[in-house]
Design an enzyme around this catalytic site. Structure first.
Site, PDB file in Angstrom:
ATOM      1  N   GLY A 197       0.798  -1.211   0.000  1.00  0.00           N
ATOM      2  CA  GLY A 197       0.000   0.000   0.000  1.00  0.00           C
ATOM      3  C   GLY A 197       0.840   1.275   0.000  1.00  0.00           C
ATOM      4  CG  HIS A 198      -1.264   5.011   0.316  1.00  0.00           C
ATOM      5  ND1 HIS A 198      -2.294   5.872   0.037  1.00  0.00           N
ATOM      6  CD2 HIS A 198      -1.558   4.485   1.515  1.00  0.00           C
ATOM      7  CE1 HIS A 198      -3.154   5.873   1.023  1.00  0.00           C
ATOM      8  NE2 HIS A 198      -2.732   5.036   1.939  1.00  0.00           N
ATOM      9  CG  ASN A 199       2.520   7.512   2.131  1.00  0.00           C
ATOM     10  OD1 ASN A 199       1.452   7.694   1.551  1.00  0.00           O
ATOM     11  ND2 ASN A 199       3.483   8.417   2.170  1.00  0.00           N
TER      12      ASN A 199
END
Length: 349
Positions: A235-237
């Site tokens: 997922g993001h980050n």
């Protein structure tokens, strides 16, 4: 090749006839005349009585216990992998750019690159030397890629992704797709712009149909030497530490930090914002809801230390018998009506 030549190529001590012809490297179960295999643990030596390889790669401690020729290795599994590399040369197209490729003006590409049919490369892209880009790959504008890059067909690399040297992307991987971010507004959802990118350091390998989301702000970071199996989602980050490995169908929710040398079994998952220490091991199908201390092996959902999970699972197997005993005790104590009421209670949705 002759066994003596193979021994020299690997830099290993040979005990046996160097004139033996070796045609293939195979697992011990498939060993036969003309093949080479390996034995990494004494318990597998018994299999040599049922098969007849021309040679095996073994440790010095096991060398006197084999009847066939032997290559002496401090790490038989590693040297067998090196042997496979000698006998199997992966497909590599000749350098050159296919006439159907669409490459934007000003793209910088190093020497020795191979670009396959129907590849699309956007403006401002820089690619290092000796890249192999197989057919139907799409590289968005602003991407930066290092040397010795291998990208298999149908990969998509989104805008402004940064990729280091010696990275391999397998078929259908998507790097830099939008992170999953929405905010409820009244009776609808407002999309949160995903303005960051993905940074992949050197010697990373990413499996088929794996996806890595770009950051909302900043970067999703895949550190050096990480290996992702097929159908993994990051997922993001997120940040994944050096040399961590993920088996197929693992999923890591946004803003998770994973340490170095971690191992995740198939279908394991991590909730958002979790912090996973170095050298954590996660059993298959486990779900991590909270932070995990470095060095732990965990299992279950929610994941707990592996010994506790095994005890919980063992107890679960005895649950039907325990229920029968509880009912018998309730009946003896004259409270069988309450037990019946519990049994007849409607199940929750």
């Amino acid at each position: 090749m002759k066994l003596g030549e193979l021994a020299r190529a690997l830099g290993l001590e040979l005990r046996g006839d160097g004139e033996l012809e070796i045609a293939a490297a195979v697992p011990i179960e498939a060993a036969a005349a003309g093949t080479i295999s390996f034995v990494s643990q004494p318990r597998y030596l018994g299999m040599l009585e049922r098969v007849s390889p021309s040679c095996v790669i073994v440790s010095p401690e096991m060398a006197d216990r084999v009847r066939c020729a032997a290559l002496i290795s401090a790490n038989p599994a590693l040297d067998f992998a090196r042997t496979l590399g000698i006998f199997y040369a992966p497909y590599r197209p000749q350098p050159g750019i296919d006439s159907t490729a669409r490459i934007a003006p000003g793209v910088e590409m190093g020497e020795g690159a191979s670009v396959g049919a129907y590849v699309v490369i956007g403006a401002g892209v820089r690619i290092g030397s000796r890249a192999v880009i197989h057919p139907q790959v799409t590289i968005y504008p602003g991407v930066r890629i290092g040397d010795d890059f291998i990208c298999h067909s149908h990969v998509s690399i989104r805008e402004n992704v940064v990729i280091g040297n010696r990275v391999v992307l397998h078929n259908g991987a998507v790097i830099g797709s939008e992170g999953f971010g929405f905010v409820q507004v009244g009776d609808g959802l407002a999309k949160i712009p995903q303005t960051g990118n993905v940074v992949i350091e050197e010697e990373v390998e990413i499996g088929a149909n794996t996806t890595i989301d770009r950051a909302t702000v900043g970067s999703t970071w895949i550190r050096r030497g990480v290996k992702l199996d097929n159908l993994v989602h990051i997922g993001h980050n997120c940040e994944v530490g050096t040399h961590s490995r993920f088996a197929a169908l693992s999923g890591i929710a946004g803003s998770t930090r994973i340490g170095e040398w971690c191992e995740f079994g198939g279908q394991s998952g991590v909730a958002d914002h979790a912090r996973i220490g170095d050298r954590v091991r996660v059993a298959a199908q486990s779900g991590i809801a909270n932070d995990v201390t470095a060095g732990l092996t965990v299992g279950g959902s929610p994941a707990v230390p592996i010994r506790l999970w095994r005890r919980q699972f063992a107890a679960l197997l005895h649950l039907p018998e325990l229920l029968r005993r509880v009912r018998a005790l309730e009946k003896k104590a004259g409270i069988e009506r309450r037990a019946a009421a519990v049994e007849q209670a409607p199940e929750r949705p």
